[in-house]
Write an enzyme that holds these catalytic residues in place. Structure first.
Site, PDB file in Angstrom:
ATOM      1  N   ASP A  37      40.786  40.817  49.739  1.00  0.00           N
ATOM      2  CA  ASP A  37      41.715  41.608  48.927  1.00  0.00           C
ATOM      3  C   ASP A  37      42.264  42.728  49.796  1.00  0.00           C
ATOM      4  O   ASP A  37      41.535  43.271  50.644  1.00  0.00           O
ATOM      5  CB  ASP A  37      41.011  42.199  47.706  1.00  0.00           C
ATOM      6  CG  ASP A  37      40.659  41.163  46.650  1.00  0.00           C
ATOM      7  OD1 ASP A  37      41.321  40.115  46.598  1.00  0.00           O
ATOM      8  OD2 ASP A  37      39.721  41.425  45.869  1.00  0.00           O
ATOM      9  N   ASP A  96      45.632  36.627  43.426  1.00  0.00           N
ATOM     10  CA  ASP A  96      45.350  37.334  42.168  1.00  0.00           C
ATOM     11  C   ASP A  96      46.646  37.651  41.425  1.00  0.00           C
ATOM     12  O   ASP A  96      46.728  37.483  40.204  1.00  0.00           O
ATOM     13  CB  ASP A  96      44.604  38.645  42.435  1.00  0.00           C
ATOM     14  CG  ASP A  96      43.238  38.445  43.052  1.00  0.00           C
ATOM     15  OD1 ASP A  96      42.643  37.365  42.862  1.00  0.00           O
ATOM     16  OD2 ASP A  96      42.769  39.375  43.742  1.00  0.00           O
TER      17      ASP A  96
END
Length: 185
Positions: free
Chosen positions: A138, A155
């Protein structure tokens, strides 16, 4: 037992024929692959090219930074744990992607098909990380907007895809796309 297997084979063959004839299915699969490639390319860029150390931040603007996080859990770090968590989350990703591919083969509306494609591509992008590394990379950090989580392209695609499906369902009501396999009456 033979009739059950034969029935399953006949249903699978009918689905394959329907999916092949559905132009949204092919476009959706291409879109899903594009999302997964974009996700993996962006993660490669942040880890190998930018060479951003874990939990370090590059300030881009007052609202957006690049912050490398190794997410060992599900969305927003939930269910973080060891190998059991990794296997569970990988299995969930495979099941969701499979259900969405089957559903995509039946969809007749572009917006719903785009939503399914985004979810499939995002699930595959994060699944690759989880299986390969044991965590998901991330790096998109909008904490300047008071959004406390760091996320990635996959995401974002999953969330936008879900929003597309919800909006499609709201716009089309009872004329909604076919139910996912095993969804009941």
């Amino acid at each position: 037992v033979t009739t059950g297997i034969e029935t399953l084979r006949a249903k699978a063959a009918a689905w394959v024929a329907d999916a092949r004839a559905n132009p949204l299915f092919v476009r959706g699969l291409i879109g899903a692959v594009a999302v997964a490639i974009l996700d993996q390319a962006s993660k490669f860029w942040i880890v190998a090219i930018v060479d951003l150390p874990v939990k370090r931040r590059i300030e881009i603007s007052p609202i957006f930074d690049l912050t490398y996080v190794q997410n060992r859990g599900a969305s927003f770090g939930m269910l973080a744990g060891g190998i059991a968590s990794r296997v569970l989350l990988s299995t969930i990703s495979i099941v969701i992607a499979t259900i969405m591919v089957v559903w995509l083969g039946r969809l007749k509306r572009r917006f719903a098909a785009a939503g399914a494609a985004l979810i499939i591509g995002g699930a595959i992008g994060n699944l690759y990380d989880r299986v390969s590394y044991g965590y998901v990379v991330d790096f998109l950090d909008f904490s300047g907007l008071m959004f406390p989580w760091v996320f990635n392209v996959a995401d974002a695609a999953i969330n936008v895809g879900f929003a597309c499906l919800v909006l499609d369902a709201l716009l089309h009501g009872d004329r909604a796309a076919p139910k996912a396999p095993g969804a009941g009456p």
